[in-house]
Scaffold this motif. Sequence first.
Motif, short mmCIF file in Angstrom:
data_model
loop_
_atom_site.label_atom_id
_atom_site.label_comp_id
_atom_site.label_asym_id
_atom_site.label_seq_id
_atom_site.Cartn_x
_atom_site.Cartn_y
_atom_site.Cartn_z
N GLN A 199 55.60 67.06 37.04
CA GLN A 199 55.61 65.90 38.16
C GLN A 199 54.10 65.26 37.91
OE1 GLN A 199 57.80 63.92 40.04
NE2 GLN A 199 59.25 64.96 38.57
N ALA A 200 53.23 66.41 38.10
CA ALA A 200 51.82 65.98 38.04
C ALA A 200 51.60 64.89 36.93
CB ALA A 200 50.89 67.05 38.04
N VAL A 201 52.13 65.53 35.80
CA VAL A 201 51.90 64.55 34.59
C VAL A 201 52.73 63.27 34.58
CG1 VAL A 201 52.42 64.55 32.07
CG2 VAL A 201 51.53 66.47 32.86
N ILE A 202 53.75 63.21 35.16
CA ILE A 202 54.20 61.93 35.40
C ILE A 202 53.67 60.82 36.26
CG2 ILE A 202 56.44 60.75 36.57
CD1 ILE A 202 58.03 63.25 35.83
N TRP A 203 53.05 61.46 37.31
CA TRP A 203 52.07 60.44 38.25
C TRP A 203 51.00 60.25 37.50
CZ3 TRP A 203 54.68 57.86 41.39
CH2 TRP A 203 56.17 58.05 42.01
N PHE A 204 50.11 61.22 36.81
CA PHE A 204 49.18 60.97 36.18
C PHE A 204 49.43 59.83 35.33
CE2 PHE A 204 47.44 65.56 36.83
CZ PHE A 204 46.83 65.05 38.16
N ARG A 205 50.32 60.04 34.67
CA ARG A 205 50.60 58.64 33.34
C ARG A 205 50.75 57.52 33.98
NH1 ARG A 205 52.24 59.34 28.39
NH2 ARG A 205 52.85 61.61 28.58
N LYS A 206 51.60 57.23 35.13
CA LYS A 206 51.64 56.16 35.87
C LYS A 206 50.33 55.26 36.13
CE LYS A 206 56.41 56.95 37.78
NZ LYS A 206 57.36 55.84 37.07
N ALA A 207 49.64 56.30 36.68
CA ALA A 207 48.41 55.65 37.12
C ALA A 207 47.18 55.52 35.98
CB ALA A 207 47.44 56.93 38.15
N ALA A 208 47.36 56.31 35.03
CA ALA A 208 46.63 56.06 33.87
C ALA A 208 47.01 55.09 33.10
CB ALA A 208 46.72 57.32 32.81
N GLU A 209 48.30 54.56 33.09
CA GLU A 209 48.91 53.14 32.38
C GLU A 209 48.23 52.14 33.02
OE1 GLU A 209 52.87 54.11 31.70
OE2 GLU A 209 52.45 55.27 30.15
N GLN A 210 48.01 52.26 34.22
CA GLN A 210 47.51 50.99 35.11
C GLN A 210 45.89 50.98 35.00
OE1 GLN A 210 48.94 49.57 38.79
NE2 GLN A 210 50.28 51.65 39.05
N GLY A 211 45.26 51.92 34.20
CA GLY A 211 43.72 51.94 34.10
C GLY A 211 43.07 52.67 34.99
N SER A 212 43.58 53.73 35.62
CA SER A 212 42.69 54.57 36.54
C SER A 212 42.01 55.70 35.53
CB SER A 212 43.77 55.84 37.28
OG SER A 212 43.04 56.67 37.99
N ALA A 213 40.79 55.44 35.53
CA ALA A 213 39.96 56.58 34.78
C ALA A 213 40.12 58.13 35.01
CB ALA A 213 38.47 56.18 34.55
N SER A 214 40.38 58.53 36.40
CA SER A 214 40.67 59.60 36.75
C SER A 214 42.00 60.09 36.39
CB SER A 214 40.42 59.90 38.25
OG SER A 214 39.26 59.34 38.88
N ALA A 215 42.91 59.30 36.25
CA ALA A 215 44.44 59.64 35.77
C ALA A 215 44.15 59.97 34.13
CB ALA A 215 45.29 58.77 36.15
N GLN A 216 43.50 59.10 33.67
CA GLN A 216 43.29 59.11 32.14
C GLN A 216 42.74 60.41 31.97
OE1 GLN A 216 41.23 55.53 31.35
NE2 GLN A 216 43.06 54.16 31.30
N TYR A 217 41.75 60.80 32.39
CA TYR A 217 41.15 62.07 32.40
C TYR A 217 42.07 63.13 32.45
CZ TYR A 217 38.32 66.21 33.34
OH TYR A 217 38.00 67.53 33.21
N ALA A 218 42.61 63.26 33.47
CA ALA A 218 43.74 64.29 34.23
C ALA A 218 44.79 64.38 33.01
CB ALA A 218 44.10 63.98 35.39
N LEU A 219 45.32 63.12 32.37
CA LEU A 219 46.30 63.17 31.34
C LEU A 219 45.95 63.95 30.31
CD1 LEU A 219 49.10 62.59 31.16
CD2 LEU A 219 48.60 60.29 30.63
N GLY A 220 44.27 63.54 29.76
CA GLY A 220 44.01 64.01 28.59
C GLY A 220 43.93 65.47 28.66
N ARG A 221 43.42 65.95 29.94
CA ARG A 221 43.45 67.35 30.03
C ARG A 221 44.47 68.11 29.92
NH1 ARG A 221 45.11 70.51 33.82
NH2 ARG A 221 44.08 72.44 34.05
N SER A 222 45.72 67.55 30.57
CA SER A 222 46.99 68.07 30.41
C SER A 222 47.48 68.22 28.90
CB SER A 222 48.10 67.30 31.44
OG SER A 222 47.56 67.09 32.72
#
Length: 339
Positions: A199-222
């Motif tokens: 679920q964390a990855v699902i939400w990170f992806r949604k934010a990352a696809e909108q351009g959140s650098a923090s979420a993009q970092y978190a998704l990359g780490r995942s």
Amino acid sequence: MSKLDSFNSSVGGIQMNVARQALIILLTQLLLSMFPVSHVVGIISHRNEENISGNHLAELRKKAERGNADSQYDLGIMYVLGKKVPRDYWKAAMWFRKAAEQGHAYAQSNLGYMCMRGEGVPQDYKKGTMWFRKAAGQGNVHAQFNLGNMYRKGEGLAQDSKKAVMWFRKAAEQGDIHAQFNLGCMCRKGEGVAQDFKQAVIWFRKAAEQGSASAQYALGRSYQIGEGAAQNYKEAVMWYKKAAEQGDSGAQNNLGVLYHTGEGGSQNFKEAAKWYKKAAEQGHCGAQNNLGVMYHIGEGVSQNYKEAAKWYTKAAENGDEDAQRNLEILCNEIPFSCR
């Protein structure tokens, strides 16, 4: 073993142990970077105030004085921004209050923010929370996010992680980028909700696809460590690069690590050094140590012991234990580099 052999062995240890060292840096960066966004979303305007001319402003004021809530809200925005009128937070708060008392959700949210910050009104967390709650109850996404933060931090009301998750989820489901990232963090940590990496990855992806650098970092780490998603170094590189290009120092460092080790693509020491330097210049102590390693052994940059000492010293001063050891090795073996 000769002194030279000892030096080569030590440097070899630094060089060949980059992957292990990088993992230590990665986990440290995780602790620093993956806390939920804690700021309160500020004044929101959902209209184009640039189109308001002097004549329109006079008409807007007349409507506001007659009790029109939209006009009262718009006039409040004009005073906050200093557009066509002198900036005046007190008058902004006054007009927001008039609209808020008529149930205007955007005005309620903005008045809540001003109460939280003490702008135009005395600072009052409880009143700020009250106005956020009124706006959030009408579906205002900014108020929902802010109310989630209030519950998470326990400002203006009792701390309650479950209620924080509830409000973040409401905002996240409306597409709020900060709420999506925060919800991902809380799912990952099991804060206020059962721990769920997928679920964390699902939400990170949604934010990352909108351009959140923090979420993009978190998704990359995942993707890098295979948490909540199948391990995939190429995906990790892609998301780290997106965050790194926005200036995220943790992503810059970890991207450098992946180029250094060759995971996720071809090994490229110059690219590794480039990204280490970008992160190091922002004060990232892991990247400062890694850049010191590059100068120490001459990978991706010309070997330069003084530069190595400089970056080891910066990292050591920031508390990096690897850098402290590497600086000691360098100064013992190449004394002039530390003078």
